[in-house]
Motif scaffolding. Sequence first.
Motif, PDB file in Angstrom:
ATOM      1  N   PRO A 212       0.906  -0.890   0.113  1.00  0.00           N
ATOM      2  CA  PRO A 212      -0.127   0.472   0.011  1.00  0.00           C
ATOM      3  C   PRO A 212       0.728   1.182  -0.154  1.00  0.00           C
ATOM      4  O   PRO A 212       1.964   1.396   0.908  1.00  0.00           O
ATOM      5  N   ILE A 213       0.769   2.650  -0.912  1.00  0.00           N
ATOM      6  CA  ILE A 213       0.882   3.557  -1.233  1.00  0.00           C
ATOM      7  C   ILE A 213       0.763   4.523   0.537  1.00  0.00           C
ATOM      8  O   ILE A 213       0.014   4.304   1.170  1.00  0.00           O
ATOM      9  N   PRO A 214       2.134   4.290   2.111  1.00  0.00           N
ATOM     10  CA  PRO A 214       2.075   5.988   2.526  1.00  0.00           C
ATOM     11  C   PRO A 214       1.217   6.987   2.603  1.00  0.00           C
ATOM     12  O   PRO A 214       1.085   7.215   1.841  1.00  0.00           O
ATOM     13  N   SER A 215       1.365   6.426   3.448  1.00  0.00           N
ATOM     14  CA  SER A 215      -0.487   8.016   3.637  1.00  0.00           C
ATOM     15  C   SER A 215       1.136   9.436   3.871  1.00  0.00           C
ATOM     16  O   SER A 215       0.108  10.213   3.367  1.00  0.00           O
ATOM     17  N   ASN A 216       2.086   9.681   3.496  1.00  0.00           N
ATOM     18  CA  ASN A 216       2.883  10.593   3.213  1.00  0.00           C
ATOM     19  C   ASN A 216       3.128  10.846   2.129  1.00  0.00           C
ATOM     20  O   ASN A 216       4.386  11.733   1.278  1.00  0.00           O
ATOM     21  N   ILE A 217       2.686   9.651   1.101  1.00  0.00           N
ATOM     22  CA  ILE A 217       3.226   9.452   0.161  1.00  0.00           C
ATOM     23  C   ILE A 217       2.630  10.137  -1.007  1.00  0.00           C
ATOM     24  O   ILE A 217       1.173   9.613  -0.670  1.00  0.00           O
ATOM     25  N   ASP A 218       2.461  11.368  -2.041  1.00  0.00           N
ATOM     26  CA  ASP A 218       1.463  11.891  -3.148  1.00  0.00           C
ATOM     27  C   ASP A 218       0.878  10.446  -3.625  1.00  0.00           C
ATOM     28  O   ASP A 218       1.926  10.318  -5.088  1.00  0.00           O
ATOM     29  N   SER A 219       0.228   9.811  -4.141  1.00  0.00           N
ATOM     30  CA  SER A 219      -1.156   8.813  -5.200  1.00  0.00           C
ATOM     31  C   SER A 219      -0.844   9.276  -6.796  1.00  0.00           C
ATOM     32  O   SER A 219      -0.059   8.890  -6.923  1.00  0.00           O
ATOM     33  N   ASN A 220      -0.534  10.980  -6.745  1.00  0.00           N
ATOM     34  CA  ASN A 220      -0.659  11.127  -8.345  1.00  0.00           C
ATOM     35  C   ASN A 220       0.738  11.706  -8.534  1.00  0.00           C
ATOM     36  O   ASN A 220       0.618  11.893  -9.601  1.00  0.00           O
TER      37      ASN A 220
END
Length: 519
Positions: free
Chosen positions: A242-250
């Motif tokens: 899963p993408i960490p919360s502090n990483i912008d998925s866009n």
Amino acid sequence: MTNPLFYDIRRVLTSKSVLILMALMIILSFFLLTAFSVTTVSQGPSTQVFSWYDSNNSYHFLAFAWNGYGQPLDGVTFDINLTVFQTNVVSCPSTTSYYATATTGDSGVANLSIFAPVNPAYSVCIMASAEGTSFSQPMYLPYVNSNSVEQNSTSPAPIPPGQIVAQDDDPVQTVSASGSSGNAVLLNWAGAYGAPPTNYSIYYDFYNASQPGLNFNPNWSESNMTYLGNMTGYLEMLKLPPIPSNIDSNSSFIALGVFSPNGTAVGYIQSLYTQSYYAPPASQVSVSQGNTIVLGFFQGIFGLFIPLLAILGSYNSYGKDRASGVLESVLAQPISRRGLSISRFVSSFSAMAIATAVAMGVVDGIFHYYTGQFFNATLLLISAGAFFVELASFIALMMLFSRVLKSSGLLVGVGIFLFLLFSLFWSILLDLVEVAINPRSVGSFQNLVIAEYLNPAQFIALVDTYVSHNLSSGGIGGVGGLLITPSAYGITIYSLVATAVLWIGLPLAGFLYLAIKKD
């Protein structure tokens, strides 16, 4: 006192052969799960080729092929050329002295070897072909420079013996994880001298960036990345974390690297754009797609087993008792020949209709689970009606033969012959007929329709053609034959009803006549 009709129904429904066939039909129904999982379709083979030199003037190549789900593909042919590198060459040479070809097997792997003098200026050209299509990879830079470990080396020396070269320098491929949620990637690599990369480790790291390559860390290693999994073979499919919360998925990337057991990176550490690799899961099938899937399943799988169910069930309920003389003792009871014959026919049909309905109910349950709706009621009733016609016609045929044949073994042999002829070999006979005339011509399709009218096991195919306007190309589960106007080929509601009446009525009338009038 138990009603004789109910007793016969229970007797047939609980017979071993009927129970086994019903269980088999239900088990086969669960093969629909893969068809309902996702709508994603493989877009053709993906490939990777690894190579190494063994110091005996031999270059070895390990070629892989897989589909869009990461599953190995067999039948993919690789043609590989070694040629001295030339500038401005964009296509593979037509002929070369250093050439090898091989085709993948069930494992999706092909092995090739080329005996050639050592030359640091070789280029490799690879062509892969499958299912009538082919694609070639362009001429590469000199072979030595294809080695990722030697990427920045200015040495013209050939690669050390046994060292693996990835011919496209890309150990990471994206795949669709069929039937599972989330996203997946397929990693591929080989150990020294082409050995399986057992215990090679995969690590990852997320980072934010506004464009590809920004913030890329050339010093990534196992110590500053997060463990994801191990390679257990040449190909390893892994679910992305899963993408960490502090990483912008866009506007972020995930770096993936493959490391040998000693911690050395064995290929480029790939930076994957999260917005592409973390796309929403493939959509599930629509209701209309599901209807098409189920109709094909009914025609292909159930269409094969329904005649066999009828043949075995009617033999157990009537044919065996007739051949063994049990019916004569039953007739000693206060029951007429007409009453006994009708009771056995009705009970056989009722029991096997129940078995068929249960199996179709399982299919409908799978349909509802994936689409949130039930299978089209009209299509379900029409399909059930077609199956009931097939059941009744084969039951009547078997009971008719049981009045003519007095040997139990001979009756079983006739039943097997009917099944093989109508359910298995009919399509072969049709193919022979098509060869004799112009295949796939209007006349051949008209002959196909006529042949289906002459075969009670093909009644479901006629009904499917009437409903879908698609004339199957013949055979079990044949699809994609020809979009037609059914009435133009004589397939109408009146012809279907007349065919059903004839296939049931004629053998049933013959059976009742012999059962009542003849000993």
